[in-house]
Design a protein around this motif. Structure first.
Motif, mmCIF file in Angstrom:
data_model
loop_
_atom_site.group_PDB
_atom_site.id
_atom_site.type_symbol
_atom_site.label_atom_id
_atom_site.label_comp_id
_atom_site.label_asym_id
_atom_site.label_seq_id
_atom_site.Cartn_x
_atom_site.Cartn_y
_atom_site.Cartn_z
ATOM 1 N N GLY A 1 0.840 -1.184 0.000
ATOM 2 C CA GLY A 1 0.000 0.000 0.000
ATOM 3 C C GLY A 1 0.875 1.234 0.000
ATOM 4 N N VAL A 2 0.242 2.400 0.003
ATOM 5 C CA VAL A 2 0.969 3.673 -0.032
ATOM 6 C C VAL A 2 0.439 4.585 1.059
ATOM 7 C CG1 VAL A 2 1.446 5.760 -1.393
ATOM 8 C CG2 VAL A 2 1.288 3.548 -2.537
ATOM 9 N N MET A 3 1.353 5.271 1.728
ATOM 10 C CA MET A 3 0.986 6.380 2.608
ATOM 11 C C MET A 3 1.783 7.593 2.166
ATOM 12 S SD MET A 3 1.018 6.793 6.726
ATOM 13 C CE MET A 3 0.954 8.438 7.447
ATOM 14 N N LEU A 4 1.071 8.673 1.804
ATOM 15 C CA LEU A 4 1.690 9.924 1.386
ATOM 16 C C LEU A 4 1.563 10.933 2.509
ATOM 17 C CD1 LEU A 4 2.838 12.022 -0.590
ATOM 18 C CD2 LEU A 4 0.560 12.206 -1.582
ATOM 19 N N GLU A 5 2.693 11.378 3.024
ATOM 20 C CA GLU A 5 2.753 12.297 4.170
ATOM 21 C C GLU A 5 3.602 13.498 3.779
ATOM 22 O OE1 GLU A 5 2.524 14.094 7.568
ATOM 23 O OE2 GLU A 5 1.749 12.086 7.759
ATOM 24 N N CYS A 6 3.177 14.641 3.516
ATOM 25 C CA CYS A 6 1.807 15.049 3.377
ATOM 26 C C CYS A 6 1.679 15.981 2.183
ATOM 27 C CB CYS A 6 1.310 15.692 4.655
ATOM 28 S SG CYS A 6 1.535 17.464 4.839
ATOM 29 N N VAL A 7 0.465 16.138 1.690
ATOM 30 C CA VAL A 7 0.203 16.957 0.513
ATOM 31 C C VAL A 7 0.567 18.412 0.763
ATOM 32 C CG1 VAL A 7 -1.653 17.881 -0.937
ATOM 33 C CG2 VAL A 7 -1.518 15.437 -0.481
ATOM 34 N N THR A 8 0.260 18.945 1.919
ATOM 35 C CA THR A 8 0.527 20.353 2.193
ATOM 36 C C THR A 8 2.024 20.654 2.115
ATOM 37 O OG1 THR A 8 -1.336 20.223 3.719
ATOM 38 C CG2 THR A 8 -0.046 22.248 3.755
ATOM 39 N N THR A 9 2.827 19.772 2.674
ATOM 40 C CA THR A 9 4.279 19.948 2.600
ATOM 41 C C THR A 9 4.750 19.788 1.164
ATOM 42 O OG1 THR A 9 4.488 19.107 4.846
ATOM 43 C CG2 THR A 9 6.479 19.119 3.505
ATOM 44 N N MET A 10 4.184 18.838 0.450
ATOM 45 C CA MET A 10 4.516 18.644 -0.959
ATOM 46 C C MET A 10 4.240 19.926 -1.743
ATOM 47 S SD MET A 10 2.935 15.816 -3.577
ATOM 48 C CE MET A 10 1.506 16.717 -4.116
ATOM 49 N N LEU A 11 3.055 20.524 -1.546
ATOM 50 C CA LEU A 11 2.704 21.760 -2.244
ATOM 51 C C LEU A 11 3.660 22.894 -1.895
ATOM 52 C CD1 LEU A 11 -1.182 21.785 -1.821
ATOM 53 C CD2 LEU A 11 0.100 21.305 -3.921
ATOM 54 N N SER A 12 3.989 23.011 -0.632
ATOM 55 C CA SER A 12 4.910 24.058 -0.190
ATOM 56 C C SER A 12 6.275 23.911 -0.867
ATOM 57 C CB SER A 12 5.059 23.998 1.331
ATOM 58 O OG SER A 12 6.011 24.920 1.775
ATOM 59 N N ASN A 13 6.793 22.697 -0.879
ATOM 60 C CA ASN A 13 8.094 22.451 -1.508
ATOM 61 C C ASN A 13 8.046 22.691 -3.010
ATOM 62 O OD1 ASN A 13 9.298 21.786 0.924
ATOM 63 N ND2 ASN A 13 8.881 19.609 0.698
ATOM 64 N N LEU A 14 6.976 22.242 -3.658
ATOM 65 C CA LEU A 14 6.825 22.468 -5.097
ATOM 66 C C LEU A 14 6.717 23.954 -5.416
ATOM 67 C CD1 LEU A 14 4.317 19.612 -5.991
ATOM 68 C CD2 LEU A 14 6.651 19.834 -6.879
ATOM 69 N N LEU A 15 5.945 24.665 -4.621
ATOM 70 C CA LEU A 15 5.769 26.103 -4.827
ATOM 71 C C LEU A 15 7.102 26.828 -4.702
ATOM 72 C CD1 LEU A 15 3.811 28.494 -5.265
ATOM 73 C CD2 LEU A 15 3.526 28.562 -2.784
ATOM 74 N N TYR A 16 7.859 26.493 -3.665
ATOM 75 C CA TYR A 16 9.154 27.141 -3.475
ATOM 76 C C TYR A 16 10.118 26.790 -4.609
ATOM 77 C CZ TYR A 16 13.448 28.827 -1.452
ATOM 78 O OH TYR A 16 14.626 29.500 -1.260
ATOM 79 N N GLU A 17 10.179 25.511 -4.965
ATOM 80 C CA GLU A 17 11.091 25.082 -6.028
ATOM 81 C C GLU A 17 10.724 25.729 -7.368
ATOM 82 O OE1 GLU A 17 12.763 20.846 -6.674
ATOM 83 O OE2 GLU A 17 11.054 21.024 -8.048
ATOM 84 N N GLU A 18 9.454 25.717 -7.705
ATOM 85 C CA GLU A 18 9.004 26.245 -8.994
ATOM 86 C C GLU A 18 9.184 27.763 -9.066
ATOM 87 O OE1 GLU A 18 7.499 25.557 -12.871
ATOM 88 O OE2 GLU A 18 8.350 24.221 -11.376
ATOM 89 N N SER A 19 9.020 28.459 -7.948
ATOM 90 C CA SER A 19 9.160 29.921 -7.946
ATOM 91 C C SER A 19 10.609 30.364 -7.813
ATOM 92 C CB SER A 19 8.345 30.521 -6.802
ATOM 93 O OG SER A 19 8.936 30.204 -5.548
ATOM 94 N N GLY A 20 11.491 29.431 -7.488
ATOM 95 C CA GLY A 20 12.894 29.780 -7.318
ATOM 96 C C GLY A 20 13.144 30.642 -6.092
ATOM 97 N N GLY A 21 12.203 30.656 -5.165
ATOM 98 C CA GLY A 21 12.365 31.455 -3.955
ATOM 99 C C GLY A 21 12.267 32.950 -4.212
ATOM 100 N N ALA A 22 11.642 33.335 -5.338
ATOM 101 C CA ALA A 22 11.533 34.751 -5.711
ATOM 102 C C ALA A 22 10.659 35.515 -4.717
ATOM 103 C CB ALA A 22 10.956 34.870 -7.117
#
Length: 183
Positions: free
Chosen positions: A77-98
C-alpha cells in the motif's frame, strides 16, 4: 484513495498510519518533507520511529504520481505524508524562492494542479490502497501576507479536488478520526 485531513498536530499521521496498517502488511511511505534544520530533523525522526520498520520509504515531493505508478512492490500500500508539505516544496522550487510580490500565482497554481491531477490519476489507476495526509489550513484568520494567502487558497482548492476523488475522507481532531465521506 483515502484522504485524512485536519489541523496541525491533530493526530492525522498516527491515525493514517493505523488505517494503513489495518489494510496493508507492507507500505511504501512517501515522505515529502525536507530536513532544513535540527528541529525538522527531530520531527522526521519522530515520524520514522512511530511507523513499522518494515515499511519502505521514498523521500521526495515532485512527480509523486510516477512514484505510485513505478515504485510499488506487489501487495504494497501507499501512505503519502503530506500533501501540504509537498505543495509548499513544489511552490518554493518552482518559484525559485523569488519575492512573493513578483510571483505569477495563476501559473504556479496551474503547475501545482498538474502535479495533483497526476497524483489523483495515479491513485485511480492503482489497485493498491493509498492513504493521503493533508492539512486543513482554511479554519483560521486570513493571513496578512500575499504568499500565505495564496498558499491557503491553493491548499484549500487542492484538498477539495482530493476529497472529491477520494473513496473515503477522514477528519482528525484532537487525535480522534471521524469518517466524513464514504463512497
Amino acid at each position: 484513495m483515502i484522504l485524512v485531513t485536519g489541523g496541525a498536530r491533530s493526530g492525522k499521521s498516527a491515525h493514517t498510519e493505523r488505517l494503513a496498517a489495518q489494510h496493508c502488511d507492507h507500505v511504501l511511505y512517501i515522505a515529502t518533507s525536507l530536513v532544513t534544520d535540527d528541529e525538522m530533523a527531530l520531527r522526521v525522526a519522530k515520524h520514522q520511529a512511530q511507523r513499522p520498520e518494515h515499511w519502505r520509504t521514498w523521500e521526495g515531493f515532485r512527480d509523486v504520481g510516477d512514484v505510485i505508478r513505478h515504485h510499488l512492490q506487489p501487495g504494497e500500500g501507499v501512505m503519502l505524508e503530506c500533501v501540504t508539505t509537498m505543495l509548499s516544496n513544489l511552490l518554493y522550487e518552482e518559484s525559485g524562492g523569488a519575492d512573493p510580490e513578483t510571483l505569477d500565482f495563476p501559473a504556479l497554481e496551474a503547475f501545482l494542479y498538474r502535479q495533483i491531477d497526476d497524483l489523483i490519476a495515479a491513485c485511480q489507476q492503482s489497485s493498491a490502497p493509498i492513504f493521503i495526509v493533508t492539512n486543513e489550513l482554511g479554519m483560521s484568520i486570513t493571513p496578512s501576507n500575499r504568499l500565505a494567502r495564496h498558499f491557503v487558497d491553493i491548499s484549500g482548492r487542492v484538498n477539495q479536488k482530493l476529497a472529491q476523488a477520494a473513496e473515503e475522507v477522514w477528519w482528525v481532531v484532537s487525535g480522534i478520526g471521524v469518517k466524513i465521506k464514504c463512497r
